[in-house]
Design an enzyme around this catalytic site. Structure first.
Site, PDB file in Angstrom:
ATOM      1  CE  LYS A 140      -2.254   1.664   3.610  1.00 17.56           C
ATOM      2  NZ  LYS A 140      -3.231   1.836   4.706  1.00 17.56           N
TER       3      LYS A 140
ATOM      4  CG  ASP B 146      -7.813   3.651   2.309  1.00 15.48           C
ATOM      5  OD1 ASP B 146      -8.738   3.264   1.535  1.00 15.48           O
ATOM      6  OD2 ASP B 146      -7.807   4.782   2.823  1.00 15.48           O
TER       7      ASP B 146
END
Length: 226
Positions: A134, A152
């Site tokens: 991420k 997310d």
């Protein structure tokens, strides 16, 4: 892991590929100001900010980095202080001991293997201590070279509600989104979902009556549909 929202998506609203264009277009209109909230002036500051943002808010990170980035400008600066000093400098961001160790180890690798420069390739970025996929995706996308889609909690929840994925695992969700979202939108798509999640599609009380995607969302409340 947060609870799944997959089962909310039950209404028939059409195929993902047919809906993704209007979804992006409407979100871009509704959230024209959607952008990363972290403040940075360089690739190094971007990477550090994203690393510090784990398990805390962007507001807290920006408050810390306002001072931090005046003291630490180069990878060498992070290595030129005792670990305990760096820990105290980032303490408000939480889990500061682990973050400080990751920062110093990452700076070592930047100097040893990348000439002190933050790489743009995701495969290189994830080799850095404390940099997961991420974080790597955020760094690459904000530098104009997206190689994936940031997933997310907001992206996970809303992509499930929109019926763009039936998976819970972030890696599988990213793969589903990469198959559906046009590549030219990979960088901005997460920002659009994140801002939509903050403003409209709340986890507990989504305001479907105010949502521009009601007719495109299989999880929209029935009584909110015209």
């Amino acid at each position: 892991m947060a609870r799944s929202y997959v089962n909310e998506a039950r209404r028939r609203v059409g195929a993902r590929r047919a809906r993704i264009g209007p979804i992006i277009e409407r979100l871009a209109t509704a959230h024209a100001d959607a952008a990363i909230a972290l403040r940075f002036r360089s690739a190094l500051e971007l990477m550090v900010s994203v690393m510090l943002s784990a398990q805390t808010t962007d507001v807290t990170v920006n408050r810390v980095t306002k001072t931090l980035f005046r003291k630490y400008c180069r990878p060498e600066d992070y290595l030129g202080v005792p670990l305990a000093e760096l820990e105290q400098d980032i303490r408000p961001t939480g889990t500061f001991r682990q973050k400080a160790r990751n920062l110093q180890n990452a700076m070592h690798m930047l100097l040893d293997e990348f000439g002190g420069e933050v790489p743009v390739d995701v495969d290189d970025l994830v080799r850095l201590p404390g940099v997961g996929r991420k974080t790597a995706n955020v760094v690459a996308a904000e530098r104009g070279a997206p190689q994936g889609i940031v997933v997310d909690t907001h992206v996970r929840r809303i992509s499930q509600r929109l019926g763009l994925t039936r998976n819970d695992d972030p890696v599988k969700i990213e793969r589903d989104l990469m198959r559906t979202v046009p590549r030219e939108d990979w960088a901005r798509f997460p920002h659009l979902l994140i801002w939509h999640g903050r403003r409209i599609c709340d986890a507990r009380r989504p305001r479907c009556g105010e949502c521009p995607l009601t007719d495109l969302c299989p999880a929209a409340r029935v009584d909110a549909v015209p």
